[in-house]
Design a protein around this motif. Structure first.
Motif, mmCIF file in Angstrom:
data_model
loop_
_atom_site.group_PDB
_atom_site.id
_atom_site.type_symbol
_atom_site.label_atom_id
_atom_site.label_comp_id
_atom_site.label_asym_id
_atom_site.label_seq_id
_atom_site.Cartn_x
_atom_site.Cartn_y
_atom_site.Cartn_z
ATOM 1 N N ILE A 1 41.998 45.578 31.633
ATOM 2 C CA ILE A 1 44.043 45.490 31.585
ATOM 3 C C ILE A 1 43.830 46.774 33.366
ATOM 4 O O ILE A 1 44.708 46.403 33.895
ATOM 5 C CB ILE A 1 43.872 46.836 30.109
ATOM 6 N N ASN A 2 42.613 47.253 33.179
ATOM 7 C CA ASN A 2 42.630 47.788 34.305
ATOM 8 C C ASN A 2 42.993 46.839 36.294
ATOM 9 O O ASN A 2 43.304 47.347 36.537
ATOM 10 C CB ASN A 2 40.695 48.871 34.953
ATOM 11 N N ILE A 3 42.084 45.841 35.905
ATOM 12 C CA ILE A 3 42.350 44.664 36.551
ATOM 13 C C ILE A 3 43.456 43.951 36.286
ATOM 14 O O ILE A 3 43.617 43.558 37.858
ATOM 15 C CB ILE A 3 41.202 43.662 36.631
ATOM 16 N N ILE A 4 43.651 43.281 35.793
ATOM 17 C CA ILE A 4 44.996 42.500 35.284
ATOM 18 C C ILE A 4 46.458 43.599 35.722
ATOM 19 O O ILE A 4 46.969 43.368 36.243
ATOM 20 C CB ILE A 4 45.574 42.228 34.483
ATOM 21 N N PHE A 5 46.430 44.485 35.373
ATOM 22 C CA PHE A 5 47.293 45.727 35.535
ATOM 23 C C PHE A 5 47.290 46.855 36.500
ATOM 24 O O PHE A 5 48.712 47.346 36.680
ATOM 25 C CB PHE A 5 47.990 46.176 33.788
ATOM 26 N N THR A 6 46.353 47.039 36.765
ATOM 27 C CA THR A 6 46.264 47.980 38.353
ATOM 28 C C THR A 6 46.302 49.493 37.582
ATOM 29 O O THR A 6 47.522 50.309 38.172
ATOM 30 C CB THR A 6 46.476 47.263 39.148
ATOM 31 N N ILE A 7 46.186 48.944 36.313
ATOM 32 C CA ILE A 7 46.805 50.675 35.529
ATOM 33 C C ILE A 7 45.477 51.603 35.536
ATOM 34 O O ILE A 7 44.221 51.624 35.390
ATOM 35 C CB ILE A 7 46.747 50.729 34.379
ATOM 36 N N ASP A 8 45.818 53.392 35.853
ATOM 37 C CA ASP A 8 44.875 54.204 36.261
ATOM 38 C C ASP A 8 44.216 54.473 34.499
ATOM 39 O O ASP A 8 45.543 55.177 33.707
ATOM 40 C CB ASP A 8 45.986 55.681 36.310
ATOM 41 N N LEU A 9 43.128 54.035 34.134
ATOM 42 C CA LEU A 9 42.320 54.657 32.830
ATOM 43 C C LEU A 9 42.167 55.628 32.432
ATOM 44 O O LEU A 9 41.473 56.575 31.685
ATOM 45 C CB LEU A 9 41.334 53.526 32.291
ATOM 46 N N ASN A 10 42.800 56.506 33.149
ATOM 47 C CA ASN A 10 42.155 58.571 33.197
ATOM 48 C C ASN A 10 43.537 59.339 32.090
ATOM 49 O O ASN A 10 43.412 60.422 31.752
ATOM 50 C CB ASN A 10 42.803 59.358 34.456
ATOM 51 N N ASN A 11 44.138 58.357 31.262
ATOM 52 C CA ASN A 11 45.167 58.533 30.470
ATOM 53 C C ASN A 11 45.005 58.329 29.054
ATOM 54 O O ASN A 11 43.992 57.010 28.854
ATOM 55 C CB ASN A 11 46.570 57.500 30.459
ATOM 56 N N LEU B 1 46.468 58.689 26.238
ATOM 57 C CA LEU B 1 46.828 58.024 25.112
ATOM 58 C C LEU B 1 46.651 55.971 25.570
ATOM 59 O O LEU B 1 46.068 55.011 24.328
ATOM 60 C CB LEU B 1 48.497 57.846 25.350
ATOM 61 N N LEU B 2 46.877 56.001 26.660
ATOM 62 C CA LEU B 2 46.289 54.315 26.912
ATOM 63 C C LEU B 2 44.318 54.034 26.287
ATOM 64 O O LEU B 2 44.289 53.723 26.180
ATOM 65 C CB LEU B 2 46.214 54.237 28.086
ATOM 66 N N ILE B 3 43.760 55.388 26.848
ATOM 67 C CA ILE B 3 42.055 54.962 26.127
ATOM 68 C C ILE B 3 42.633 55.268 24.893
ATOM 69 O O ILE B 3 41.547 53.911 24.130
ATOM 70 C CB ILE B 3 41.184 56.558 26.940
ATOM 71 N N TRP B 4 42.676 55.824 23.527
ATOM 72 C CA TRP B 4 42.893 55.665 22.182
ATOM 73 C C TRP B 4 43.823 54.368 21.833
ATOM 74 O O TRP B 4 43.569 53.640 21.232
ATOM 75 C CB TRP B 4 43.623 56.960 21.905
ATOM 76 N N GLY B 5 44.846 54.120 22.548
ATOM 77 C CA GLY B 5 45.517 53.152 22.211
ATOM 78 C C GLY B 5 43.965 51.662 22.450
ATOM 79 O O GLY B 5 44.233 50.598 21.572
ATOM 80 N N ILE B 6 43.715 52.007 23.567
ATOM 81 C CA ILE B 6 42.792 50.737 23.863
ATOM 82 C C ILE B 6 41.656 50.413 22.816
ATOM 83 O O ILE B 6 41.123 49.851 21.862
ATOM 84 C CB ILE B 6 41.546 50.379 25.161
ATOM 85 N N LEU B 7 40.841 51.713 22.250
ATOM 86 C CA LEU B 7 40.034 52.399 21.429
ATOM 87 C C LEU B 7 40.512 51.280 19.888
ATOM 88 O O LEU B 7 39.791 50.550 19.515
ATOM 89 C CB LEU B 7 39.620 53.504 21.291
ATOM 90 N N LEU B 8 41.390 51.594 19.711
ATOM 91 C CA LEU B 8 41.997 50.469 18.573
ATOM 92 C C LEU B 8 42.335 49.503 18.466
ATOM 93 O O LEU B 8 42.156 49.452 17.691
ATOM 94 C CB LEU B 8 43.199 51.800 17.753
#
Length: 193
Positions: A99-109, A111-118
């Motif tokens: 997700i970080n490579i493809i969308f260049t999204i900062d993973l410090n969020n 909510l995003l981390i919890w979403g990826i975990l689930l």
């Protein structure tokens, strides 16, 4: 004279009564069995229906006994848990990096981390247990997930099983009972392959 057993047996279904006087006869007192037999005679249950229900109950009892003999030890369940936990975290990190490579999204969020975990959690358990009846831990311990008839669980069973893994204390529930919460609620169990 009507006994307490007569009253109890009068509230049972035909199938329950037949099961009591056939495959479960060892579980009941003599008086209870006599009351069940009396209720069957009172209802004048057709002999063909009696045989059909008795045969079905016997088959279910054999399947239950076979599953009980094939159930895995607590040690195997612990190994499954540890291997699956490591596997899950590896999948989580791979998904997060993609997700970080493809969308260049900062993973410090958070909510995003919890979403990826689930997402990783559900993908891992649902895909592995539905497609293979096993997770990586179960491949190692040579075990598999089955329904209460010893067959491959449905997708719905696996989804319920996976959701129940999120119940607090589910991971240790199998230490105190024959099967954990996620087994009991989803009507599944883990057996030797």
């Amino acid at each position: 004279m009507i006994t307490n057993f007569d009253h109890i047996m009068s509230n049972k279904s035909d199938g329950e009564l037949i099961k009591i006087v056939t495959v479960d006869v060892h579980k009941y007192q003599k008086e209870a069995i006599a009351s069940a037999q009396k209720e069957i005679e009172k209802r004048d249950i057709d002999s063909a229906k009696f045989e059909t229900i008795a045969t079905k109950a016997l088959i279910e009892k054999r399947i239950e006994n076979k599953l009980n003999q094939s159930e895995v030890s607590t040690a195997s369940r612990i190994v499954n848990f540890i291997v699956d936990l490591v596997s899950f975290w590896i999948i989580f990190f791979v998904i997060a990096m993609l997700i970080n490579i493809i969308f260049t999204i900062d993973l410090n969020n958070d909510l995003l981390i919890w979403g990826i975990l689930l997402l990783a959690f559900f993908l891992y358990y649902i895909i592995m247990e539905f497609k293979f009846q096993k997770t990586i831990g179960k491949f190692i311990t040579k075990t598999k997930v089955v329904n209460l008839y010893g067959k491959k669980p449905s997708l719905n069973d696996i989804i319920i099983r996976t959701c129940c893994r999120l119940i607090p204390l589910d991971r240790v529930s199998f230490l105190f009972t024959k099967n954990g919460f996620h087994d009991k609620i989803s009507n599944t169990t883990v057996i030797k392959d």
